[in-house]
Design a protein around this motif. Structure first.
Motif, PDB file in Angstrom:
ATOM      1  N   GLU A   1      71.003  12.332  -6.424  1.00  0.00           N
ATOM      2  CA  GLU A   1      71.469  11.301  -7.183  1.00  0.00           C
ATOM      3  C   GLU A   1      70.433  11.018  -8.365  1.00  0.00           C
ATOM      4  N   ARG A   2      70.886  10.273  -9.394  1.00  0.00           N
ATOM      5  CA  ARG A   2      70.136   9.917 -10.407  1.00  0.00           C
ATOM      6  C   ARG A   2      68.702   8.997 -10.144  1.00  0.00           C
ATOM      7  N   LYS A   3      68.979   7.988  -9.173  1.00  0.00           N
ATOM      8  CA  LYS A   3      67.899   7.125  -8.856  1.00  0.00           C
ATOM      9  C   LYS A   3      67.198   7.455  -7.655  1.00  0.00           C
ATOM     10  N   LYS A   4      67.771   8.188  -6.504  1.00  0.00           N
ATOM     11  CA  LYS A   4      67.160   8.401  -5.469  1.00  0.00           C
ATOM     12  C   LYS A   4      67.992   9.445  -4.565  1.00  0.00           C
ATOM     13  N   SER A   5      67.362  10.453  -4.206  1.00  0.00           N
ATOM     14  CA  SER A   5      67.870  11.628  -3.446  1.00  0.00           C
ATOM     15  C   SER A   5      67.252  11.607  -2.091  1.00  0.00           C
ATOM     16  N   LYS A   6      68.369  12.352  -1.234  1.00  0.00           N
ATOM     17  CA  LYS A   6      67.724  12.796   0.135  1.00  0.00           C
ATOM     18  C   LYS A   6      68.128  14.215   0.310  1.00  0.00           C
ATOM     19  N   ILE A   7      67.477  14.796   1.184  1.00  0.00           N
ATOM     20  CA  ILE A   7      67.703  16.232   1.674  1.00  0.00           C
ATOM     21  C   ILE A   7      66.898  16.417   2.824  1.00  0.00           C
ATOM     22  N   THR A   8      67.328  17.054   3.860  1.00  0.00           N
ATOM     23  CA  THR A   8      67.106  17.399   5.152  1.00  0.00           C
ATOM     24  C   THR A   8      66.979  18.819   5.346  1.00  0.00           C
ATOM     25  N   PHE A   9      65.566  19.158   6.357  1.00  0.00           N
ATOM     26  CA  PHE A   9      65.599  20.449   6.236  1.00  0.00           C
ATOM     27  C   PHE A   9      65.118  20.711   7.993  1.00  0.00           C
ATOM     28  N   ILE A  10      65.744  21.658   8.674  1.00  0.00           N
ATOM     29  CA  ILE A  10      65.269  22.051   9.921  1.00  0.00           C
ATOM     30  C   ILE A  10      63.991  22.847  10.041  1.00  0.00           C
ATOM     31  N   ILE A  11      62.906  22.099  10.175  1.00  0.00           N
ATOM     32  CA  ILE A  11      61.902  23.146  10.464  1.00  0.00           C
ATOM     33  C   ILE A  11      61.085  23.036  11.807  1.00  0.00           C
ATOM     34  N   GLU A  12      60.190  23.776  11.975  1.00  0.00           N
ATOM     35  CA  GLU A  12      59.217  24.077  13.380  1.00  0.00           C
ATOM     36  C   GLU A  12      58.585  22.602  13.640  1.00  0.00           C
ATOM     37  N   HIS A  13      57.773  22.037  12.786  1.00  0.00           N
ATOM     38  CA  HIS A  13      56.988  20.904  13.191  1.00  0.00           C
ATOM     39  C   HIS A  13      57.002  19.971  12.270  1.00  0.00           C
ATOM     40  N   LYS A  14      56.633  18.683  12.522  1.00  0.00           N
ATOM     41  CA  LYS A  14      56.522  17.776  11.626  1.00  0.00           C
ATOM     42  C   LYS A  14      55.385  17.941  10.606  1.00  0.00           C
ATOM     43  N   PRO A  15      55.744  17.540   9.353  1.00  0.00           N
ATOM     44  CA  PRO A  15      54.584  18.094   8.655  1.00  0.00           C
ATOM     45  C   PRO A  15      53.450  17.069   8.565  1.00  0.00           C
ATOM     46  N   SER A  16      52.312  17.390   8.164  1.00  0.00           N
ATOM     47  CA  SER A  16      51.220  16.511   8.045  1.00  0.00           C
ATOM     48  C   SER A  16      51.184  15.782   6.825  1.00  0.00           C
ATOM     49  N   LYS A  17      50.319  14.605   6.638  1.00  0.00           N
ATOM     50  CA  LYS A  17      50.376  14.110   5.163  1.00  0.00           C
ATOM     51  C   LYS A  17      49.899  14.943   4.246  1.00  0.00           C
ATOM     52  N   LYS A  18      49.107  16.021   4.611  1.00  0.00           N
ATOM     53  CA  LYS A  18      48.567  16.745   3.753  1.00  0.00           C
ATOM     54  C   LYS A  18      49.437  17.818   3.076  1.00  0.00           C
ATOM     55  N   GLU A  19      50.433  18.280   4.057  1.00  0.00           N
ATOM     56  CA  GLU A  19      51.436  19.007   3.896  1.00  0.00           C
ATOM     57  C   GLU A  19      52.486  18.465   2.768  1.00  0.00           C
ATOM     58  N   GLU A  20      52.729  17.179   3.078  1.00  0.00           N
ATOM     59  CA  GLU A  20      53.595  16.509   2.429  1.00  0.00           C
ATOM     60  C   GLU A  20      53.182  16.218   0.867  1.00  0.00           C
ATOM     61  N   LYS A  21      51.686  15.893   0.604  1.00  0.00           N
ATOM     62  CA  LYS A  21      51.214  15.770  -0.716  1.00  0.00           C
ATOM     63  C   LYS A  21      51.325  17.277  -1.201  1.00  0.00           C
ATOM     64  N   GLU A  22      51.059  18.349  -0.412  1.00  0.00           N
ATOM     65  CA  GLU A  22      51.200  19.850  -0.860  1.00  0.00           C
ATOM     66  C   GLU A  22      52.762  19.994  -1.545  1.00  0.00           C
ATOM     67  N   ILE A  23      53.757  19.489  -0.771  1.00  0.00           N
ATOM     68  CA  ILE A  23      55.001  19.648  -1.326  1.00  0.00           C
ATOM     69  C   ILE A  23      55.074  18.952  -2.723  1.00  0.00           C
TER      70      ILE A  23
END
Length: 155
Positions: free
Chosen positions: A43-65
């Protein structure tokens, strides 16, 4: 392919967020080896999207995304369209994601050399038109290994 006939489209996307969705799908595939999302609400104001992945990403990985997304946006990659048929899809484009009633003509959306995906939605002409990608938050579902990203694009 002259005047291809495409399926009708029932959505009115916000092109910057929709194009960011394409970049995010490819970024997640490259970082985590996952498939493109099958669960997105863009959406224009806020979007959400879900992925199926092997592990919970770390805060460092989130920042890298977030950093990779903004680097791609700043790279000003061109967004181009190409028409092919089902039997001439490039090897890196799976026909499995096409609707059963997909037309013979398939429109591919190419974002530089970074991503290619069948899509009939609206997109920006180049990634610099997206604006800034802001990761608003994430949720992790341990049972399904679902990683939900909430984001917005700021113009």
């Amino acid at each position: 392919m002259d005047d291809p006939i495409l399926n009708t489209h029932n959505k009115e996307e916000f092109p910057p967020a929709h194009t960011a969705e394409h970049l995010l799908n490819q970024t997640m595939a490259r970082m985590f080896g996952c498939e493109r999302s099958k669960n997105a609400h863009i959406e224009r104001k806020k979007s959400k999207i879900t992925f199926i992945i092997e592990h919970k990403p770390s805060k460092k990985e989130e920042k890298e995304i977030e950093q990779r997304m903004n680097d791609l946006i700043k790279a000003d990659l061109p967004v181009n369209f190409e028409f092919v048929t089902r039997d001439t899809l490039p090897p890196n484009v799976s026909p499995d994601r096409l609707p059963k009633d997909a037309s013979e003509a398939i429109r591919l959306v190419r974002i530089g050399d970074y991503d290619v995906c069948p899509c009939i939605g609206k997109h920006v002409r180049s990634t610099s038109q997206i604006g800034r990608f802001e990761l608003l938050g994430t949720n992790w579902d341990e049972l399904s290994h679902g990683f939900r990203i909430r984001f917005k694009v700021v113009q």
